[in-house]
Scaffold this motif. Structure first.
Motif, PDB file in Angstrom:
ATOM      1  N   TYR A  44       0.863  -1.180   0.000  1.00 17.86           N
ATOM      2  CA  TYR A  44       0.000   0.000   0.000  1.00 17.86           C
ATOM      3  C   TYR A  44       0.895   1.225   0.000  1.00 17.86           C
ATOM      4  N   LEU A  45       0.853   1.975  -1.096  1.00 21.51           N
ATOM      5  CA  LEU A  45       1.818   3.042  -1.336  1.00 21.51           C
ATOM      6  C   LEU A  45       1.332   4.399  -0.832  1.00 21.51           C
ATOM      7  N   CYS A  46       2.303   5.258  -0.529  1.00 24.26           N
ATOM      8  CA  CYS A  46       1.965   6.588  -0.023  1.00 24.26           C
ATOM      9  C   CYS A  46       1.460   7.500  -1.131  1.00 24.26           C
ATOM     10  N   GLU A 172      -3.102  -8.274  -9.084  1.00 24.85           N
ATOM     11  CA  GLU A 172      -3.941  -7.233  -8.495  1.00 24.85           C
ATOM     12  C   GLU A 172      -4.284  -7.584  -7.050  1.00 24.85           C
ATOM     13  N   ARG A 173      -4.527  -6.543  -6.250  1.00 30.49           N
ATOM     14  CA  ARG A 173      -4.861  -6.748  -4.843  1.00 30.49           C
ATOM     15  C   ARG A 173      -6.306  -7.233  -4.671  1.00 30.49           C
ATOM     16  N   VAL A 174      -6.602  -7.719  -3.475  1.00 28.53           N
ATOM     17  CA  VAL A 174      -7.888  -8.357  -3.196  1.00 28.53           C
ATOM     18  C   VAL A 174      -8.773  -7.445  -2.346  1.00 28.53           C
ATOM     19  N   PRO A 183      -0.719  -3.689  -9.832  1.00 28.62           N
ATOM     20  CA  PRO A 183      -0.123  -5.002  -9.518  1.00 28.62           C
ATOM     21  C   PRO A 183       0.726  -4.938  -8.252  1.00 28.62           C
ATOM     22  N   LEU A 184       0.067  -4.924  -7.102  1.00 26.82           N
ATOM     23  CA  LEU A 184       0.793  -4.737  -5.842  1.00 26.82           C
ATOM     24  C   LEU A 184       0.620  -5.904  -4.875  1.00 26.82           C
TER      25      LEU A 184
END
Length: 208
Positions: A44-46, A172-174, A183-184
């Motif tokens: 989870y990016l800033c 992709e995240r859930v 795509p993290l």
DNA sequence: GACCAGATTGTCT
DNA sequence: GACAATCTGGTCA
């Protein structure tokens, strides 16, 4: 088994999420010890990530996310489940890695009692499940992974079987509605403890 | 196996 | 007052 290097958490969040695959998450409460091998994470990016709790700045809830890298960020979701994150990068940034699934390693009987299920694949195959199985408590929010009850460990370098990059799936995240296509999410290919597989991303990996 | 609904409460707008 | 980084159990194909 040694503690993860503090410098690890200062890397870019996506890198940390990938590096955590294959490392071990341990929880100690008195004489009760549980350990799991990390098989699935999400970054989870800033910046540029509206799904991140810190996206709209610091609030009472996300305060630990702005603490030093290597801090535990534990929050309540849907009024009944807790999720565990590792704070990354630098103080004041507001980025973290969500640990989504573990392969149970130590204290399996204890995990079964806490989760009230027998099946090994049902113990830690989800962010809220692993928090329950390890016995992580909301009071441990904001504690340091270097000195607190929650620890991140790695096998000693000698004789260690390094996680090959090839066997890590990126997809992709859930369960999120915003920036869902980034795509993290990272997980170990073929591991039965992963919470949700992505056949599409696995096919892409096979072709490489 | 895939899909859906319900549970439940802190946080934010 | 709406929403949320989830889980579980039920139904249906």
């Amino acid at each position: 088994m040694t503690s993860a290097k503090p410098s690890l958490f200062k890397l870019p969040t996506e890198r940390v999420a990938e590096e955590l695959i294959g490392m071990y998450l341990a929880h100690e409460a008195g004489r009760e010890r549980t350990v799991g091998r990390i098989v699935e994470t999400e970054a989870y990016l800033c910046e540029g990530d509206p799904a991140c709790h810190a996206h709209r700045g610091m609030t009472r809830r996300n305060q630990p996310m702005f603490g030093p890298p290597g801090t535990a960020y534990i929050y309540l979701i849907y009024g009944m489940h807790y999720c565990f994150n590792v704070v990354t990068e630098a103080p004041g940034i507001g980025a973290a890695v969500l640990v989504r699934a573990l392969e149970p390693v130590e204290g399996i009987q204890l995990m079964r009692e806490r989760r009230k299920v027998d099946a090994l694949t049902q113990l830690c195959s989800g962010p809220a499940k692993l928090v329950q199985a390890l016995g992580i408590r909301p009071e441990e929010n904001g504690t340091s992974l270097a000195s607190g009850p929650i620890k991140l460990l790695e096998r000693p370098a000698v004789g260690a079987r390094r996680q090959s990059r090839r066997s890590i799936v990126t997809c992709e995240r859930v369960g999120i509605t915003q920036a869902a296509d980034l795509p993290l999410r990272f997980y170990e290919l073929g591991n039965i403890h992963v919470s949700k597989r992505s056949p599409k991303a696995e096919r892409t990996l096979e072709r490489r």
